[in-house]
Design an enzyme around this catalytic site. Sequence first.
Site, PDB file in Angstrom:
ATOM      1  CG  ASP A 181      56.763  22.797  66.883  1.00 34.37           C
ATOM      2  OD1 ASP A 181      57.751  22.682  66.143  1.00 34.37           O
ATOM      3  OD2 ASP A 181      55.665  23.250  66.479  1.00 34.37           O
ATOM      4  CD  GLU A 185      56.338  22.693  60.679  1.00 29.14           C
ATOM      5  OE1 GLU A 185      56.137  22.575  59.460  1.00 29.14           O
ATOM      6  OE2 GLU A 185      55.669  22.089  61.553  1.00 29.14           O
TER       7      GLU A 185
END
Length: 486
Positions: free
Chosen positions: A79, A146
């Site tokens: 991400d 994350e």
Amino acid sequence: MNKEIFKLEPQRVWKHFHSLTQIPRPSKSEKAVIDFVVKFGKDLGLETIIDEVGNVIIRKPATPGMEDRKGVILQGHLDMVPQKNNDKVHDFEKDPIEAYVDGEWVTANGTTLGADNGIGVAAAMAVLEATDLVHGPVEALFTIDEETGMTGAFGLKPGLLKGDILINMDSEDEGELYVGCAGGLDANIEFNTKLESVPQGTTAYKLAITGLKGGHSGMDINLGRGNSIKLLFRFLYNAEKEFGVRIASIDGGSLRNAIPREAFAVVVVSADKATAFEKAVKEYESIYKSEFALSEPSLSFTSEKTGNPSTVIDSQKQTKVIRAFFGCPNGVVRMSDSIPGLVETSNNLARVYTDGEKVKGQCLLRSSVDSSKDALAQKMAAIFELAGANINFTGGYPGWKPNPNSAILKVMQDVYNKKFGKVPEIKAIHAGLECGLLGGVYPNWDMISFGPTIRHPHSPDEKVNIATVQKFWDFLVETLKNIPKK
């Protein structure tokens, strides 16, 4: 997309990074990039696994003669942080990132670039694809989410991975090896308010603090940058006393791990005080510009007349809201005693907004010392509880304690020294790497983190230094050749 990117070296890394920029992958919306990476692994004929939370694991056997080496896990997160300039039209759920070469850097047009952690993911993909590298058994671990809670790391189960050494590729200074990181904790704040009719004879304004740099709430918290929310509440604290300002709505910040760059409020003041109020805004803009002349040269604080809102927050609760957020700790709380120059404990007042009859806030606390993190949480609870707010703490994750006897640390120090003629710096980081969580699930892992030079992550000014990507890749390739035997 600037085609010059395809000419950059190492081309095998940049081509994968380019592919990642074309796939929308904001945190919590990683399905497309998960599918992309899964297809990539399967097309290579490699064992490819998706775990129950969405992490992707791809295994590549050792090259001939390297079967006796310890297994290595190359780890990065899929991400990226979705941040854009106020005037940029971009939908992070649909639009590709417009990356381009700018001198010695690659950056993006008005948005975050996603080099955090796209470069690390691209490097792992290049290793998996390569047929000319020398390495032992390799596993690539691509985690999800994350940036907004480390959901992937939290959800990783023991027994899925076989390796002994974790190489995290999510650090942002070439020539440095990271062996520790801070833990974190989310603070969620909520005021229950009452809404009242707007007093008669008032003039409404939209206040806007814009032009701040923002940045990563771990990496950049010590740079002295302005926090748009703190600046807004500093003004409101005084404006309430001097002008009897009433708040209709607030909207400041965006992500818990990004220093807020913008903050807005709709307020009303008595019409006979409107001129003095406008003057006060200009005076505060001058004060802020003076105080942040070097760190925030583009800072702007403006007031613009707007249509009267239908309601405002009741005055008693408004006073408590203003004082609590104005008094909330923000920035560096304590520097480390053991590691010179390292921030030990900090808080980022990241988000404040009105939601019907509620005023909500969010902070991210970080510390490499668990007791200090707990003490900061208690201090914040004391402040907001006194003001009548509800505050709860979620998403806590541990720090990563340095291991001075790390075998991979010794290997990488030696490799770097032989290849580049100097010993890399050994550091801990105030940001929250996934290593702390991952090491809790796999306590036998020997862990280290490194990466190329990335500046201004989590902001639209994010950029990655081109020359350091080549050094990062060369260092990774040479390290894989020198992994210790089992």
